[in-house]
Design a protein around this motif. Structure first.
Motif, PDB file in Angstrom:
ATOM      1  N   GLY A  97     -85.720   5.214 -21.766  1.00 21.47           N
ATOM      2  CA  GLY A  97     -84.404   5.734 -22.133  1.00 21.47           C
ATOM      3  C   GLY A  97     -83.961   5.247 -23.507  1.00 21.47           C
ATOM      4  O   GLY A  97     -82.863   5.563 -23.954  1.00 21.47           O
ATOM      5  N   GLY A  98     -84.822   4.477 -24.161  1.00 22.39           N
ATOM      6  CA  GLY A  98     -84.466   3.990 -25.496  1.00 22.39           C
ATOM      7  C   GLY A  98     -85.668   4.062 -26.422  1.00 22.39           C
ATOM      8  O   GLY A  98     -85.809   3.263 -27.335  1.00 22.39           O
ATOM      9  N   GLU A  99     -86.528   5.045 -26.161  1.00 24.02           N
ATOM     10  CA  GLU A  99     -87.760   5.166 -26.944  1.00 24.02           C
ATOM     11  C   GLU A  99     -87.455   5.488 -28.395  1.00 24.02           C
ATOM     12  O   GLU A  99     -88.160   5.067 -29.296  1.00 24.02           O
ATOM     13  CB  GLU A  99     -88.678   6.242 -26.345  1.00 24.02           C
ATOM     14  CG  GLU A  99     -89.276   5.862 -24.977  1.00 24.02           C
ATOM     15  CD  GLU A  99     -88.348   6.123 -23.796  1.00 24.02           C
ATOM     16  OE1 GLU A  99     -87.205   6.588 -24.004  1.00 24.02           O
ATOM     17  OE2 GLU A  99     -88.757   5.850 -22.646  1.00 24.02           O
ATOM     18  N   HIS A 100     -86.414   6.267 -28.622  1.00 23.34           N
ATOM     19  CA  HIS A 100     -85.997   6.550 -29.998  1.00 23.34           C
ATOM     20  C   HIS A 100     -84.477   6.538 -30.073  1.00 23.34           C
ATOM     21  O   HIS A 100     -83.812   7.494 -29.697  1.00 23.34           O
ATOM     22  CB  HIS A 100     -86.552   7.887 -30.491  1.00 23.34           C
ATOM     23  CG  HIS A 100     -86.211   8.156 -31.927  1.00 23.34           C
ATOM     24  ND1 HIS A 100     -85.910   9.417 -32.408  1.00 23.34           N
ATOM     25  CD2 HIS A 100     -86.091   7.319 -32.980  1.00 23.34           C
ATOM     26  CE1 HIS A 100     -85.617   9.329 -33.695  1.00 23.34           C
ATOM     27  NE2 HIS A 100     -85.723   8.076 -34.071  1.00 23.34           N
ATOM     28  N   MET A 101     -83.954   5.422 -30.581  1.00 23.96           N
ATOM     29  CA  MET A 101     -82.501   5.283 -30.680  1.00 23.96           C
ATOM     30  C   MET A 101     -82.073   5.372 -32.137  1.00 23.96           C
ATOM     31  O   MET A 101     -82.816   4.973 -33.046  1.00 23.96           O
ATOM     32  CB  MET A 101     -82.056   3.944 -30.079  1.00 23.96           C
ATOM     33  CG  MET A 101     -82.166   3.923 -28.561  1.00 23.96           C
ATOM     34  SD  MET A 101     -81.596   2.364 -27.831  1.00 23.96           S
ATOM     35  CE  MET A 101     -83.034   1.329 -28.067  1.00 23.96           C
ATOM     36  N   VAL A 102     -80.886   5.892 -32.329  1.00 20.57           N
ATOM     37  CA  VAL A 102     -80.286   5.962 -33.661  1.00 20.57           C
ATOM     38  C   VAL A 102     -78.908   5.322 -33.560  1.00 20.57           C
ATOM     39  O   VAL A 102     -78.149   5.627 -32.641  1.00 20.57           O
ATOM     40  CB  VAL A 102     -80.175   7.426 -34.147  1.00 20.57           C
ATOM     41  CG1 VAL A 102     -79.369   7.507 -35.446  1.00 20.57           C
ATOM     42  CG2 VAL A 102     -81.560   8.036 -34.336  1.00 20.57           C
ATOM     43  N   VAL A 103     -78.612   4.420 -34.512  1.00 20.59           N
ATOM     44  CA  VAL A 103     -77.301   3.780 -34.530  1.00 20.59           C
ATOM     45  C   VAL A 103     -76.507   4.334 -35.707  1.00 20.59           C
ATOM     46  O   VAL A 103     -77.017   4.402 -36.831  1.00 20.59           O
ATOM     47  CB  VAL A 103     -77.438   2.244 -34.623  1.00 20.59           C
ATOM     48  CG1 VAL A 103     -76.076   1.592 -34.839  1.00 20.59           C
ATOM     49  CG2 VAL A 103     -78.083   1.690 -33.351  1.00 20.59           C
ATOM     50  N   VAL A 104     -75.293   4.767 -35.409  1.00 19.51           N
ATOM     51  CA  VAL A 104     -74.424   5.330 -36.449  1.00 19.51           C
ATOM     52  C   VAL A 104     -73.210   4.415 -36.617  1.00 19.51           C
ATOM     53  O   VAL A 104     -72.641   3.934 -35.638  1.00 19.51           O
ATOM     54  CB  VAL A 104     -74.006   6.784 -36.112  1.00 19.51           C
ATOM     55  CG1 VAL A 104     -75.194   7.717 -36.281  1.00 19.51           C
ATOM     56  CG2 VAL A 104     -73.457   6.900 -34.694  1.00 19.51           C
ATOM     57  N   GLU A 105     -72.841   4.196 -37.869  1.00 16.63           N
ATOM     58  CA  GLU A 105     -71.866   3.157 -38.190  1.00 16.63           C
ATOM     59  C   GLU A 105     -70.472   3.720 -38.428  1.00 16.63           C
ATOM     60  O   GLU A 105     -70.290   4.651 -39.228  1.00 16.63           O
ATOM     61  CB  GLU A 105     -72.337   2.442 -39.459  1.00 16.63           C
ATOM     62  CG  GLU A 105     -71.449   1.291 -39.878  1.00 16.63           C
ATOM     63  CD  GLU A 105     -71.875   0.691 -41.212  1.00 16.63           C
ATOM     64  OE1 GLU A 105     -72.357   1.448 -42.090  1.00 16.63           O
ATOM     65  OE2 GLU A 105     -71.723  -0.532 -41.370  1.00 16.63           O
ATOM     66  N   ASN A 106     -69.493   3.153 -37.745  1.00 17.65           N
ATOM     67  CA  ASN A 106     -68.102   3.517 -38.039  1.00 17.65           C
ATOM     68  C   ASN A 106     -67.639   2.823 -39.319  1.00 17.65           C
ATOM     69  O   ASN A 106     -67.996   1.665 -39.573  1.00 17.65           O
ATOM     70  CB  ASN A 106     -67.181   3.079 -36.900  1.00 17.65           C
ATOM     71  CG  ASN A 106     -67.281   4.004 -35.699  1.00 17.65           C
ATOM     72  OD1 ASN A 106     -67.912   5.068 -35.771  1.00 17.65           O
ATOM     73  ND2 ASN A 106     -66.661   3.608 -34.600  1.00 17.65           N
ATOM     74  N   THR A 107     -66.837   3.549 -40.092  1.00 18.27           N
ATOM     75  CA  THR A 107     -66.238   2.996 -41.307  1.00 18.27           C
ATOM     76  C   THR A 107     -64.784   3.469 -41.314  1.00 18.27           C
ATOM     77  O   THR A 107     -64.391   4.290 -40.470  1.00 18.27           O
ATOM     78  CB  THR A 107     -66.946   3.542 -42.575  1.00 18.27           C
ATOM     79  OG1 THR A 107     -66.699   4.954 -42.650  1.00 18.27           O
ATOM     80  CG2 THR A 107     -68.443   3.280 -42.543  1.00 18.27           C
ATOM     81  N   TRP A 124     -80.101   4.012 -22.424  1.00 19.51           N
ATOM     82  CA  TRP A 124     -80.040   3.070 -21.303  1.00 19.51           C
ATOM     83  C   TRP A 124     -80.222   1.607 -21.699  1.00 19.51           C
ATOM     84  O   TRP A 124     -79.489   0.748 -21.185  1.00 19.51           O
ATOM     85  CB  TRP A 124     -81.076   3.432 -20.236  1.00 19.51           C
ATOM     86  CG  TRP A 124     -80.902   4.793 -19.631  1.00 19.51           C
ATOM     87  CD1 TRP A 124     -79.799   5.600 -19.713  1.00 19.51           C
ATOM     88  CD2 TRP A 124     -81.868   5.505 -18.858  1.00 19.51           C
ATOM     89  NE1 TRP A 124     -80.036   6.759 -19.025  1.00 19.51           N
ATOM     90  CE2 TRP A 124     -81.287   6.731 -18.495  1.00 19.51           C
ATOM     91  CE3 TRP A 124     -83.166   5.202 -18.433  1.00 19.51           C
ATOM     92  CZ2 TRP A 124     -81.971   7.666 -17.718  1.00 19.51           C
ATOM     93  CZ3 TRP A 124     -83.846   6.129 -17.666  1.00 19.51           C
ATOM     94  CH2 TRP A 124     -83.245   7.355 -17.310  1.00 19.51           C
ATOM     95  N   PRO A 125     -81.226   1.271 -22.532  1.00 22.93           N
ATOM     96  CA  PRO A 125     -81.474  -0.175 -22.744  1.00 22.93           C
ATOM     97  C   PRO A 125     -80.276  -0.909 -23.346  1.00 22.93           C
ATOM     98  O   PRO A 125     -80.087  -2.085 -23.088  1.00 22.93           O
ATOM     99  CB  PRO A 125     -82.657  -0.192 -23.719  1.00 22.93           C
ATOM    100  CG  PRO A 125     -83.298   1.141 -23.566  1.00 22.93           C
ATOM    101  CD  PRO A 125     -82.193   2.096 -23.251  1.00 22.93           C
ATOM    102  N   VAL A 126     -79.463  -0.218 -24.143  1.00 17.59           N
ATOM    103  CA  VAL A 126     -78.324  -0.886 -24.768  1.00 17.59           C
ATOM    104  C   VAL A 126     -77.013  -0.669 -24.024  1.00 17.59           C
ATOM    105  O   VAL A 126     -76.111  -1.502 -24.109  1.00 17.59           O
ATOM    106  CB  VAL A 126     -78.150  -0.468 -26.254  1.00 17.59           C
ATOM    107  CG1 VAL A 126     -79.133  -1.231 -27.137  1.00 17.59           C
ATOM    108  CG2 VAL A 126     -78.278   1.029 -26.451  1.00 17.59           C
ATOM    109  N   LEU A 127     -76.868   0.434 -23.310  1.00 17.86           N
ATOM    110  CA  LEU A 127     -75.582   0.731 -22.672  1.00 17.86           C
ATOM    111  C   LEU A 127     -75.640   0.803 -21.144  1.00 17.86           C
ATOM    112  O   LEU A 127     -74.616   0.975 -20.497  1.00 17.86           O
ATOM    113  CB  LEU A 127     -75.001   2.046 -23.210  1.00 17.86           C
ATOM    114  CG  LEU A 127     -74.653   2.091 -24.704  1.00 17.86           C
ATOM    115  CD1 LEU A 127     -73.912   3.379 -25.040  1.00 17.86           C
ATOM    116  CD2 LEU A 127     -73.804   0.895 -25.102  1.00 17.86           C
TER     117      LEU A 127
END
Lengths: 220, 107
Positions: A97-107, A124-127
């Motif tokens: 469930g976290g094979e390809h994760m993308v993190v987007v940054e709030n500004t 899944w792995p992070v949330l």
């Protein structure tokens, strides 16, 4: 009631009330598990291990660690935003469930909101596993059409100048939000910072827990 | 929200369904993309409004895939479900519900 109980007359055979009750849905799931075990597709011990893992270990506290690290370590933050999956793996977090994760940054200019319009894809792995509202039609539809209205429902009001970007998670690519670090948290340990990071703040439907702006505003 | 004890499931059967799907995916019965596609179709019935992608929808999706792949057809699932309902009724409260407790059980 099955026919083999039809002969029970009221008051005579109250011992049948001492049996166990399972709901039809529980029975269906047990049926599948038992058939799949017989046919060798699944192993009950492996199923139990999986359930224990997701009931006790996998949850948003993992994502909160990632966020806190990114807040204190600019080089880590850059790696996280550049290629999230290996950066998250640096903290020992990853897997199905976290094979390809993308993190987007709030500004201050951009607030990110994550949805799965198709079904319920989620990192899944992070949330952990998604909350029920994330899987429900109103959120799936409205996050795209009226993200500001959705945020208002969650009690989040952003400045009018903040643009909202909506990210549609899929089975292949699952998004997580890096929220803004709350003000007045200089000198906080990573652990103390992680405690401010809520699940919703990493979906984009919330903000990290607030910090009192002055000691005078703290409850007496 | 960052409580160290996750609350991922509302009921034990939800966890069971989740574990079955994850195991079967890992056994190669389908990919996550196929799963999301099937689940996405399952919650968009032609004759009604869109539904929540909850574990009930997971269960129905899984049953459809198992039937289609010839792993477990609707008749065998229905028969086994009835057997578990009978077994439960015959099991004293608090004891594990085993298929062998079904009065009609034949090994």
């Amino acid at each position: 009631m099955s026919h083999d109980h039809a002969h029970h007359e009221h008051g005579h055979h109250d011992d049948h009330h001492h049996g166990s009750e399972i709901s039809p849905v529980e029975a269906r799931v047990r049926a599948l598990e038992s058939l799949l075990t017989e046919k060798g597709y699944v192993d009950p011990a492996a199923l139990d291990a999986l359930i224990e893992l997701y009931e006790t270990k996998v949850g948003p506290h993992a994502g909160a660690r990632v966020v806190a690290r990114a807040w204190v370590d600019p080089a880590y933050r850059a790696r996280l935003l550049g290629d999230a999956t290996p950066a998250i793996a640096e903290l020992g977090i990853g897997g199905r469930g976290g094979e390809h994760m993308v993190v987007v940054e709030n500004t201050p200019e951009i607030h990110n909101l994550v949805v799965c319009t198709l079904c319920s894809c989620y990192p899944w792995p992070v949330l952990g596993l998604p909350p029920i509202w994330y899987k429900a039609p109103p959120y799936r539809a409205r996050a795209v059409i009226d993200p500001r209205g959705v945020l208002a429902d969650f009690g989040v009001t952003l400045p009018e100048t903040t643009r909202i970007t909506v990210w549609d998670s899929t089975a292949e690519t699952r998004y997580m939000v890096l929220p803004m670090r709350p003000a007045q948290t200089e000198g906080f340990s990573e652990e103390a910072l992680a405690a401010l990071v809520t699940r919703d703040s990493m979906i984009g439907t919330g903000l990290p827990k607030g910090i009192p702006t002055t000691p005078l505003e703290m409850p007496v | 929200m960052t409580d160290p004890s996750p609350t991922n499931f509302a009921a034990p059967w939800e966890a069971q369904v989740f574990a079955l799907v994850v195991s079967l995916r890992e056994a190669g019965l389908f990919t996550w993309s196929e799963w999301a596609d099937r689940l996405g179709r399952q919650i968009r019935p032609a004759d009604g409004p869109e539904r929540t992608a909850d574990y009930g929808a997971w269960l129905t999706t899984l049953e459809a895939i198992l039937a289609e792949r010839g792993v477990a057809g609707p008749e065998s699932v229905a028969a086994r479900t009835e057997a578990f309902l009978r077994a439960a009724e015959a099991t004293p409260h608090g004891q594990p519900i085993r298929l062998e407790n079904d009065p009609l059980y034949r090994p």
